[in-house]
Design an enzyme around this catalytic site. Structure first.
Site, PDB file in Angstrom:
ATOM      1  N   SER A  22      95.706   7.327 -35.382  1.00  0.00           N
ATOM      2  CA  SER A  22      96.135   7.981 -36.626  1.00  0.00           C
ATOM      3  C   SER A  22      95.506   9.372 -36.692  1.00  0.00           C
ATOM      4  CB  SER A  22      95.664   7.107 -37.797  1.00  0.00           C
ATOM      5  OG  SER A  22      96.405   7.373 -38.955  1.00  0.00           O
ATOM      6  N   PRO A  23      96.212  10.345 -37.258  1.00  0.00           N
ATOM      7  CA  PRO A  23      95.633  11.700 -37.315  1.00  0.00           C
ATOM      8  C   PRO A  23      94.326  11.712 -38.106  1.00  0.00           C
ATOM      9  CG  PRO A  23      97.618  11.522 -38.679  1.00  0.00           C
ATOM     10  CD  PRO A  23      97.539  10.279 -37.857  1.00  0.00           C
ATOM     11  N   CYS A  25      91.336  14.515 -39.211  1.00  0.00           N
ATOM     12  CA  CYS A  25      90.728  15.843 -39.246  1.00  0.00           C
ATOM     13  C   CYS A  25      89.310  15.770 -38.697  1.00  0.00           C
ATOM     14  CB  CYS A  25      90.628  16.345 -40.683  1.00  0.00           C
ATOM     15  SG  CYS A  25      92.202  16.691 -41.446  1.00  0.00           S
ATOM     16  N   TYR A 181      99.165  16.364 -50.433  1.00  0.00           N
ATOM     17  CA  TYR A 181      99.331  17.717 -49.925  1.00  0.00           C
ATOM     18  C   TYR A 181     100.721  18.250 -50.317  1.00  0.00           C
ATOM     19  CZ  TYR A 181      95.004  16.467 -47.654  1.00  0.00           C
ATOM     20  OH  TYR A 181      93.708  16.057 -47.434  1.00  0.00           O
ATOM     21  N   ARG A 229     105.017  11.255 -42.271  1.00  0.00           N
ATOM     22  CA  ARG A 229     104.013  10.432 -42.965  1.00  0.00           C
ATOM     23  C   ARG A 229     104.203  10.581 -44.465  1.00  0.00           C
ATOM     24  NH1 ARG A 229      97.614   9.167 -41.986  1.00  0.00           N
ATOM     25  NH2 ARG A 229      98.572   7.585 -40.667  1.00  0.00           N
ATOM     26  N   ARG A 324      89.776   4.742 -38.447  1.00  0.00           N
ATOM     27  CA  ARG A 324      88.326   4.539 -38.351  1.00  0.00           C
ATOM     28  C   ARG A 324      87.931   3.593 -37.224  1.00  0.00           C
ATOM     29  NH1 ARG A 324      87.909   3.521 -44.655  1.00  0.00           N
ATOM     30  NH2 ARG A 324      89.982   2.727 -44.113  1.00  0.00           N
TER      31      ARG A 324
HETATM   32  C1  LIG Z   1      87.823  11.337 -40.576  1.00  0.00           C
HETATM   33  C2  LIG Z   1      89.215  11.114 -41.078  1.00  0.00           C
HETATM   34  C3  LIG Z   1      90.116  12.166 -41.061  1.00  0.00           C
HETATM   35  C4  LIG Z   1      91.447  11.965 -41.481  1.00  0.00           C
HETATM   36  N1  LIG Z   1      92.350  12.992 -41.353  1.00  0.00           N
HETATM   37  C5  LIG Z   1      93.667  12.754 -41.588  1.00  0.00           C
HETATM   38  C6  LIG Z   1      94.653  13.708 -41.236  1.00  0.00           C
HETATM   39  O1  LIG Z   1      94.379  14.741 -40.632  1.00  0.00           O
HETATM   40  N2  LIG Z   1      95.946  13.422 -41.556  1.00  0.00           N
HETATM   41  C7  LIG Z   1      96.312  12.238 -42.153  1.00  0.00           C
HETATM   42  O2  LIG Z   1      97.491  12.027 -42.427  1.00  0.00           O
HETATM   43  N3  LIG Z   1      95.392  11.306 -42.437  1.00  0.00           N
HETATM   44  C8  LIG Z   1      94.095  11.515 -42.148  1.00  0.00           C
HETATM   45  N4  LIG Z   1      93.178  10.524 -42.353  1.00  0.00           N
HETATM   46  C9  LIG Z   1      93.665   9.189 -42.772  1.00  0.00           C
HETATM   47  C10 LIG Z   1      93.863   8.299 -41.561  1.00  0.00           C
HETATM   48  O3  LIG Z   1      94.859   8.824 -40.676  1.00  0.00           O
HETATM   49  C11 LIG Z   1      94.266   6.867 -41.980  1.00  0.00           C
HETATM   50  O4  LIG Z   1      95.525   6.928 -42.622  1.00  0.00           O
HETATM   51  C12 LIG Z   1      93.244   6.229 -42.908  1.00  0.00           C
HETATM   52  O5  LIG Z   1      91.915   6.481 -42.466  1.00  0.00           O
HETATM   53  C13 LIG Z   1      93.446   4.721 -42.993  1.00  0.00           C
HETATM   54  O6  LIG Z   1      93.349   4.136 -41.708  1.00  0.00           O
HETATM   55  P1  LIG Z   1      92.030   3.341 -41.226  1.00  0.00           P
HETATM   56  O7  LIG Z   1      91.747   2.276 -42.250  1.00  0.00           O
HETATM   57  O8  LIG Z   1      92.413   2.782 -39.876  1.00  0.00           O
HETATM   58  O9  LIG Z   1      90.890   4.307 -41.162  1.00  0.00           O
HETATM   59  C14 LIG Z   1      91.849  10.696 -41.977  1.00  0.00           C
HETATM   60  C15 LIG Z   1      90.919   9.656 -42.004  1.00  0.00           C
HETATM   61  C16 LIG Z   1      89.639   9.841 -41.545  1.00  0.00           C
HETATM   62  C17 LIG Z   1      88.682   8.670 -41.546  1.00  0.00           C
END
Ligand SMILES: Cc1cc2nc3c(=O)[nH]c(=O)nc-3n(C[C@H](O)[C@H](O)[C@H](O)COP(=O)(O)O)c2cc1C
Length: 356
Positions: A22-23, A25, A181, A229, A324
């Site tokens: 997943s993207p 940042c 956003y 997304r 994560r």
């Molecule tokens: C460090 C970090 C940076 C993230 N940056 C983005 C991003 O650039 N674009 C986006 O759509 N979601 C972003 N997210 C959200 C994740 O892509 C994901 O949707 C969210 O963390 C839930 O998934 P998880 O439970 O597997 O962490 C970010 C999450 C984390 C933890």
């Protein structure tokens, strides 16, 4: 044969399995330009066995960045760097994807580890924009409400970023229309109270997203997939619901130019009441898939191999996106394959990892 480790075909692109990074940042760029940090971060995830590796929110103009450390794709140096990223991901056996984004009224913030608050103009911040002049937090500097000409510029910027992504060698582009956003701000009735052609009913609130997709598709080859997304729910009274999102997905399906809806949620308003828990957004992916016929990606608190496989087995989604869990363990796909008795195609340098 494990469904999670079965290949997925999207237009001309085949990914080795259904696991996507997943993207995320990294807040580590300078003037929108990435560096070795980004290379090692995404290279490790691609070498770890994920099928698709999506580059973090990569912004279409300087003012579109969430923080001063966010990646951009508005100049040639950034395009050359993006080509390095696409190269290391491809070389490691994964399909390179990139998310293109505009942070709207949530731009100009400090990095999370520096507090994440909106940056003042005297501390490296910049003027922000949105559908209206209402800020995300009441005490923040108000965004400028975009006028027609400025909206056309934003649309053109998305198209230019898609062209740069193509030149850089990416095989999937994802339009970021989630998390409060800019594109999400136009979609939701909570933040889009405009009374011109960009606001009003759901169809008109969706105009900016449709125009952005037109601009992206004009630059993005027909043989390559395009993801969107969305925040499938605002988790807030009067905001977008899953029914609204299914209706939007039907509209996107009818156009025929979007290949997958990546179903996230929230982020629009600070007081959203989000009911989190393992796989809490999976029902959104399932509803969108069943309601629109489009492929979906499920994301959010998916970290167990059996859970991930069950999502694919039960046709709730076509892909699982992990954030994560893959931050903590780039080799999650290898461990999942071992747990499920499956095989992941690792690059040859890593083949002996199968035996450990
Ligand atoms: C460090 C970090 C940076 C993230 N940056 C983005 C991003 O650039 N674009 C986006 O759509 N979601 C972003 N997210 C959200 C994740 O892509 C994901 O949707 C969210 O963390 C839930 O998934 P998880 O439970 O597997 O962490 C970010 C999450 C984390 C933890």
């Amino acid at each position: 044969m494990s469904s999670l480790f079965s290949p997925i075909v999207l237009r001309s692109v085949t990914a080795r399995n259904r696991i996507a990074v997943s993207p995320m940042c990294q807040y580590s760029a300078v003037d929108g330009l990435g560096n070795d940090w980004h290379i090692q971060n995404l290279g490790a995830k691609a070498a770890g066995g994920a099928g698709i590796v999506c580059v973090e929110a990569t912004h279409v103009s300087p003012d579109a960045r969430i923080t001063p450390g966010c990646l951009g794709l508005w100049n040639d140096a950034q395009t050359a760097f993006a080509a390095r990223l696409a190269g290391i991901i491809t070389q490691s056996g994964a399909v390179p994807a990139i998310q293109i984004a505009h942070a709207g009224r949530k731009a100009s913030c400090a990095r999370p580890w520096e507090g994440g608050a909106q940056l003042g103009l005297a501390e490296g911040g910049w003027p922000t924009v949105g559908p209206t002049a209402v800020p995300f937090q009441p005490d923040e500097r108000a965004p400028a409400a975009l006028d027609d000409a400025a909206i056309e510029t934003v649309i053109a910027r998305f198209g230019e970023a898609a062209a740069r992504a193509r030149r850089a060698g990416f095989q999937i582009v994802e339009v970021h229309a989630a998390h409060g956003y800019l594109l999400h701000e136009f979609l939701s009735p909570l933040t889009n109270t405009r009374d011109d052609s960009w606001g009003g009913d759901a169809e008109r609130r969706g105009t900016l997203l449709m125009r952005v997709i037109d601009a992206v598709r004009a630059e993005w080859p027909a043989e390559l997939p395009l993801f969107v997304r969305v925040s499938a729910s605002d988790w807030a009274e009067g905001g977008l619901t899953i029914d609204d999102t299914v209706a939007l997905a039907r509209r996107l399906a009818a156009r025929g130019d979007v290949d997958l809806i990546d179903c996230s949620s929230g982020g629009l308003v600070p007081d959203a009441k989000i009911a989190t828990g393992p796989g809490y957004q999976v029902p959104f992916a399932e509803a969108v898939r069943r309601g629109s016929g489009l492929a979906t990606g499920a994301v959010g608190m998916i970290d167990d191999p059996q859970q991930a496989q069950a999502i694919i087995d039960s046709s709730q989604a076509d892909l699982v996106l992990l954030a994560r869990a893959l931050l903590a363990d780039p080799a999650w796909p290898l461990r999942a394959a071992k747990a499920l008795g499956a095989k992941v195609n690792l690059p040859p340098q890593y083949l002996r990892a199968h035996l450990s």
